[in-house]
Design a protein around this motif. Structure first.
Motif, PDB file in Angstrom:
ATOM      1  N   ASP A   1       0.813  -1.210   0.000  1.00 28.71           N
ATOM      2  CA  ASP A   1       0.000   0.000   0.000  1.00 28.71           C
ATOM      3  C   ASP A   1       0.849   1.263   0.000  1.00 28.71           C
ATOM      4  O   ASP A   1       0.353   2.337  -0.302  1.00 28.71           O
ATOM      5  N   SER A   2       2.130   1.170   0.327  1.00 23.09           N
ATOM      6  CA  SER A   2       3.000   2.330   0.256  1.00 23.09           C
ATOM      7  C   SER A   2       3.904   2.284  -0.966  1.00 23.09           C
ATOM      8  O   SER A   2       4.109   3.300  -1.632  1.00 23.09           O
ATOM      9  N   ALA A   3       4.437   1.095  -1.311  1.00 22.77           N
ATOM     10  CA  ALA A   3       5.368   0.990  -2.430  1.00 22.77           C
ATOM     11  C   ALA A   3       4.728   1.400  -3.745  1.00 22.77           C
ATOM     12  O   ALA A   3       5.388   1.929  -4.636  1.00 22.77           O
ATOM     13  N   ARG A   4       3.431   1.184  -3.879  1.00 21.61           N
ATOM     14  CA  ARG A   4       2.767   1.507  -5.139  1.00 21.61           C
ATOM     15  C   ARG A   4       2.795   2.998  -5.449  1.00 21.61           C
ATOM     16  O   ARG A   4       2.700   3.405  -6.606  1.00 21.61           O
ATOM     17  N   TRP A   5       2.961   3.821  -4.410  1.00 15.30           N
ATOM     18  CA  TRP A   5       2.998   5.262  -4.646  1.00 15.30           C
ATOM     19  C   TRP A   5       4.266   5.676  -5.367  1.00 15.30           C
ATOM     20  O   TRP A   5       4.329   6.772  -5.932  1.00 15.30           O
ATOM     21  N   PHE A   6       5.277   4.832  -5.392  1.00 14.49           N
ATOM     22  CA  PHE A   6       6.576   5.235  -5.911  1.00 14.49           C
ATOM     23  C   PHE A   6       6.997   4.446  -7.144  1.00 14.49           C
ATOM     24  O   PHE A   6       8.153   4.505  -7.560  1.00 14.49           O
ATOM     25  N   ALA A   7       6.079   3.680  -7.740  1.00 14.65           N
ATOM     26  CA  ALA A   7       6.386   2.903  -8.936  1.00 14.65           C
ATOM     27  C   ALA A   7       6.347   3.807 -10.170  1.00 14.65           C
ATOM     28  O   ALA A   7       5.601   4.789 -10.221  1.00 14.65           O
ATOM     29  N   TYR A   8       7.152   3.479 -11.157  1.00 17.41           N
ATOM     30  CA  TYR A   8       7.167   4.235 -12.412  1.00 17.41           C
ATOM     31  C   TYR A   8       7.807   3.371 -13.487  1.00 17.41           C
ATOM     32  O   TYR A   8       8.397   2.323 -13.199  1.00 17.41           O
ATOM     33  N   ASP A   9       7.709   3.808 -14.725  1.00 16.93           N
ATOM     34  CA  ASP A   9       8.249   3.070 -15.856  1.00 16.93           C
ATOM     35  C   ASP A   9       9.606   3.656 -16.238  1.00 16.93           C
ATOM     36  O   ASP A   9       9.678   4.763 -16.780  1.00 16.93           O
ATOM     37  N   ARG A  10      10.669   2.948 -15.945  1.00 21.76           N
ATOM     38  CA  ARG A  10      12.012   3.443 -16.228  1.00 21.76           C
ATOM     39  C   ARG A  10      12.287   3.525 -17.724  1.00 21.76           C
ATOM     40  O   ARG A  10      13.247   4.192 -18.152  1.00 21.76           O
ATOM     41  N   LYS A  11      11.477   2.875 -18.541  1.00 22.60           N
ATOM     42  CA  LYS A  11      11.694   2.904 -19.991  1.00 22.60           C
ATOM     43  C   LYS A  11      11.244   4.217 -20.623  1.00 22.60           C
ATOM     44  O   LYS A  11      11.570   4.486 -21.782  1.00 22.60           O
ATOM     45  N   GLN A  12      10.498   5.020 -19.890  1.00 20.78           N
ATOM     46  CA  GLN A  12      10.116   6.318 -20.426  1.00 20.78           C
ATOM     47  C   GLN A  12      11.367   7.155 -20.681  1.00 20.78           C
ATOM     48  O   GLN A  12      12.298   7.153 -19.882  1.00 20.78           O
ATOM     49  N   PRO A  13      11.401   7.901 -21.791  1.00 25.06           N
ATOM     50  CA  PRO A  13      12.594   8.710 -22.090  1.00 25.06           C
ATOM     51  C   PRO A  13      12.777   9.831 -21.073  1.00 25.06           C
ATOM     52  O   PRO A  13      11.806  10.437 -20.611  1.00 25.06           O
ATOM     53  N   LEU A  14      14.014  10.099 -20.723  1.00 22.79           N
ATOM     54  CA  LEU A  14      14.323  11.211 -19.829  1.00 22.79           C
ATOM     55  C   LEU A  14      14.085  12.557 -20.506  1.00 22.79           C
ATOM     56  O   LEU A  14      13.719  13.533 -19.859  1.00 22.79           O
ATOM     57  N   ASP A  15      14.327  12.606 -21.805  1.00 22.45           N
ATOM     58  CA  ASP A  15      14.099  13.828 -22.591  1.00 22.45           C
ATOM     59  C   ASP A  15      14.775  15.037 -21.927  1.00 22.45           C
ATOM     60  O   ASP A  15      14.142  16.052 -21.613  1.00 22.45           O
ATOM     61  N   ILE A  16      16.070  14.930 -21.736  1.00 19.05           N
ATOM     62  CA  ILE A  16      16.830  16.001 -21.089  1.00 19.05           C
ATOM     63  C   ILE A  16      16.976  17.181 -22.037  1.00 19.05           C
ATOM     64  O   ILE A  16      17.385  17.025 -23.195  1.00 19.05           O
ATOM     65  N   GLN A  17      16.645  18.365 -21.550  1.00 17.98           N
ATOM     66  CA  GLN A  17      16.774  19.593 -22.333  1.00 17.98           C
ATOM     67  C   GLN A  17      17.614  20.588 -21.539  1.00 17.98           C
ATOM     68  O   GLN A  17      17.216  21.019 -20.462  1.00 17.98           O
ATOM     69  N   GLU A  18      18.773  20.927 -22.071  1.00 16.95           N
ATOM     70  CA  GLU A  18      19.665  21.871 -21.401  1.00 16.95           C
ATOM     71  C   GLU A  18      19.272  23.299 -21.765  1.00 16.95           C
ATOM     72  O   GLU A  18      19.140  23.637 -22.930  1.00 16.95           O
ATOM     73  N   LYS A  19      19.112  24.134 -20.736  1.00 15.54           N
ATOM     74  CA  LYS A  19      18.698  25.523 -20.948  1.00 15.54           C
ATOM     75  C   LYS A  19      19.887  26.468 -20.993  1.00 15.54           C
ATOM     76  O   LYS A  19      19.939  27.381 -21.799  1.00 15.54           O
ATOM     77  N   ALA A  20      20.835  26.286 -20.099  1.00 12.02           N
ATOM     78  CA  ALA A  20      21.989  27.175 -20.019  1.00 12.02           C
ATOM     79  C   ALA A  20      23.083  26.480 -19.232  1.00 12.02           C
ATOM     80  O   ALA A  20      22.832  25.521 -18.497  1.00 12.02           O
ATOM     81  N   THR A  21      24.307  26.956 -19.378  1.00 14.08           N
ATOM     82  CA  THR A  21      25.425  26.445 -18.594  1.00 14.08           C
ATOM     83  C   THR A  21      26.295  27.616 -18.136  1.00 14.08           C
ATOM     84  O   THR A  21      26.302  28.679 -18.751  1.00 14.08           O
ATOM     85  N   TYR A  22      26.991  27.409 -17.028  1.00 13.97           N
ATOM     86  CA  TYR A  22      28.009  28.370 -16.623  1.00 13.97           C
ATOM     87  C   TYR A  22      29.123  27.634 -15.904  1.00 13.97           C
ATOM     88  O   TYR A  22      28.925  26.537 -15.379  1.00 13.97           O
ATOM     89  N   ASP A  23      30.303  28.252 -15.925  1.00 12.66           N
ATOM     90  CA  ASP A  23      31.484  27.663 -15.300  1.00 12.66           C
ATOM     91  C   ASP A  23      31.872  28.494 -14.085  1.00 12.66           C
ATOM     92  O   ASP A  23      31.881  29.725 -14.136  1.00 12.66           O
ATOM     93  N   ARG A  24      32.200  27.795 -12.993  1.00 18.12           N
ATOM     94  CA  ARG A  24      32.636  28.451 -11.774  1.00 18.12           C
ATOM     95  C   ARG A  24      33.600  27.529 -11.049  1.00 18.12           C
ATOM     96  O   ARG A  24      33.315  26.335 -10.897  1.00 18.12           O
TER      97      ARG A  24
END
Length: 319
Positions: free
Chosen positions: A27-50
């Motif tokens: 009853d608790s674990a089901r709240w945290f299940a997901y499909d890892r096969k879904q694409p992450l679809d990472i989109q980079e907006k900006a970068t900086y160096d420090r």
């Protein structure tokens, strides 16, 4: 300092697919299940160096809804690097641990710092708490855990990350999620829980004038909110963290929950565990908390010593 409102108090805690799971109640674990096969679809907006490290402002797809805003902090070189996933406190956002992540990048760690849904920009934002809609908040809170699990995926999918040297660090709300992650996800080598508490009730029913006044006028509503959300309480999960080593960092002058609650949390936790106390309030802004975390991560995931980096920065010397 003004006493926190009920809203800010609730923000402190908020309270099976993907990586392999440990034995948790269905009853608790089901709240945290997901499909890892879904694409992450990472989109980079900006970068900086420090300080010779790169900070990438990005978004990725949430397995539940919308997009997750995050910072990825990357060291020089090719790796493989240790990796740290950070969970901020309820009233903060992904910037909370950014300076610390930049330090760790200088000693060999990639860090990912993710916003929870209530700190993301429109149209991905959904505010909490909704005291009259506890079921809605339970969904939002569970999404925070799922999105953090997705954060482990993002890190572990990188060729420059050593999958055997991954850690989680969470403060307050982030500590609650760390307790859950340690039980339902096995993506970390160690977990650091900063300013955590065992249950939402320990916050909402804490002995303080603000809470007492609210509970007196809306007792039934508060009790229902606690009842609906208690399945996400950290105390339900912290006994199941073994064999992941746990580092607890607590404030001696904690203003949002009692010493008894913290002791109960410690007692419930699985071994191996280590406990540190600091002369500070809930923000745990004692510099010793940072130094102890760095020393812990040095031992657990093989970071280089942070001392020389700090010395150079204090002297104004570039790394």
């Amino acid at each position: 300092m003004k006493r926190a409102s009920l809203a800010s108090l609730a923000l402190l805690l908020g309270s099976a697919l993907g990586h392999p799971q440990s034995a948790t109640a269905p009853d608790s674990a089901r709240w945290f299940a997901y499909d890892r096969k879904q694409p992450l679809d990472i989109q980079e907006k900006a970068t900086y160096d420090r300080y010779g490290v790169r900070v990438i402002d990005l978004t990725c797809a949430s397995p539940r809804q919308g997009r997750v805003t995050a910072f990825l902090v990357v060291p020089r070189g090719k790796g493989p690097f240790a990796a740290i996933l950070f969970g901020h406190w309820g009233g903060g956002n992904r910037t909370e641990f950014l300076p610390e992540a930049e330090l760790y990048a200088q000693v060999g760690a990639i860090s990912l710092l993710m916003d929870y849904r209530w700190t993301r920009p429109t149209p991905w934002r959904r505010s909490v708490p909704n005291m009259d809609k506890p079921e809605l908040d339970r969904e939002i809170y569970s999404q925070a855990v799922v999105d953090l699990r997705r954060g482990f995926d993002l890190l572990l999918d990188r060729p420059d990350v050593d999958p055997k040297r991954v850690a989680y660090v969470g403060h307050s709300y982030g500590a609650q999620w760390g307790a859950i992650l340690s039980a339902v996800d096995r993506g970390m080598k160690t977990t650091v829980l900063v300013g955590g508490t065992p249950t939402l009730a320990d916050v909402l029913l804490h002995d303080s004038p603000d809470v007492e006044e609210f509970v007196k006028t809306r007792r039934a509503q508060v009790e229902k909110y606690i009842e609906v959300n208690k399945s996400l309480d950290a105390v339900n999960f912290i006994p199941r963290g073994a064999p992941i080593p746990l580092l607890f960092q607590f404030a001696r002058f904690e203003q949002y929950f009692s010493r008894e609650a913290m002791d109960r949390y410690i007692q419930a936790a699985s071994e191996p565990k280590w406990i540190k106390w600091y002369d500070t309030g809930h923000d745990l802004n004692d510099v010793r908390t940072l130094l102890d975390r760095a020393e812990w991560l040095e031992k657990q995931i093989g970071l280089k010593a942070l001392g020389p980096v700090l010395e150079k920065q204090l002297q104004g010397t570039p790394p």
